[in-house]
Design a protein around this motif. Sequence first.
Motif, PDB file in Angstrom:
ATOM      1  N   ALA A  12      15.900  27.220  34.579  1.00  0.00           N
ATOM      2  CA  ALA A  12      16.743  27.929  33.613  1.00  0.00           C
ATOM      3  C   ALA A  12      17.638  28.953  34.313  1.00  0.00           C
ATOM      4  N   LEU A  13      18.325  28.503  35.348  1.00  0.00           N
ATOM      5  CA  LEU A  13      19.222  29.384  36.082  1.00  0.00           C
ATOM      6  C   LEU A  13      20.472  29.646  35.248  1.00  0.00           C
ATOM      7  N   PRO A  14      21.042  30.828  35.405  1.00  0.00           N
ATOM      8  CA  PRO A  14      22.255  31.138  34.633  1.00  0.00           C
ATOM      9  C   PRO A  14      23.459  30.369  35.178  1.00  0.00           C
ATOM     10  N   ASP A  15      24.618  30.770  34.804  1.00  0.00           N
ATOM     11  CA  ASP A  15      25.847  30.105  35.249  1.00  0.00           C
ATOM     12  C   ASP A  15      25.879  29.991  36.774  1.00  0.00           C
ATOM     13  N   LEU A  16      26.592  28.993  37.220  1.00  0.00           N
ATOM     14  CA  LEU A  16      26.706  28.738  38.658  1.00  0.00           C
ATOM     15  C   LEU A  16      27.463  29.880  39.335  1.00  0.00           C
ATOM     16  N   ARG A  17      26.872  30.402  40.377  1.00  0.00           N
ATOM     17  CA  ARG A  17      27.498  31.494  41.128  1.00  0.00           C
ATOM     18  C   ARG A  17      27.622  31.082  42.586  1.00  0.00           C
ATOM     19  N   ALA A  18      28.455  31.781  43.318  1.00  0.00           N
ATOM     20  CA  ALA A  18      28.748  31.417  44.712  1.00  0.00           C
ATOM     21  C   ALA A  18      27.500  31.514  45.588  1.00  0.00           C
ATOM     22  N   TYR A  19      26.679  32.531  45.372  1.00  0.00           N
ATOM     23  CA  TYR A  19      25.493  32.658  46.223  1.00  0.00           C
ATOM     24  C   TYR A  19      24.511  31.524  45.982  1.00  0.00           C
ATOM     25  N   MET A  20      24.505  30.941  44.782  1.00  0.00           N
ATOM     26  CA  MET A  20      23.626  29.808  44.504  1.00  0.00           C
ATOM     27  C   MET A  20      24.040  28.598  45.338  1.00  0.00           C
TER      28      MET A  20
END
Length: 123
Positions: free
Chosen positions: A60-68
Amino acid sequence: MGQVWQAFACISAGLAAGALCEPLFVLFFLARNKAVRIAADVLCGIITALVFVLFFTAFALPDLRAYMLFFCAAGFWLWKRSFHRILAFFANKLYNRYRSSCKRIMLRLSRKVCRKKNSKNLS
């Protein structure tokens, strides 16, 4: 879920993608045909994308971010630089052990055959 745990989830997604793409890496290096190599690359990309989507929904990760994306790539790189080499090392050891045992077995069999032939020739 904190960002540290999200980073660990992304690293584990990269590791899982590397492990699932391992047979395709073997196919890529063994294939001489360019079409098979392209197909293996495309299939590896599809598997990697599916693994990332699965991990993002499972944790259940939030929106895609650069660090991901960075940590997913780091997990994949970690697989290629460490676990892949460990796996290749042990596969090489098993292969060498198999080859040496085959040679010993064939040597024993050939000695038995030679003894039987020599004993028949002497009679």
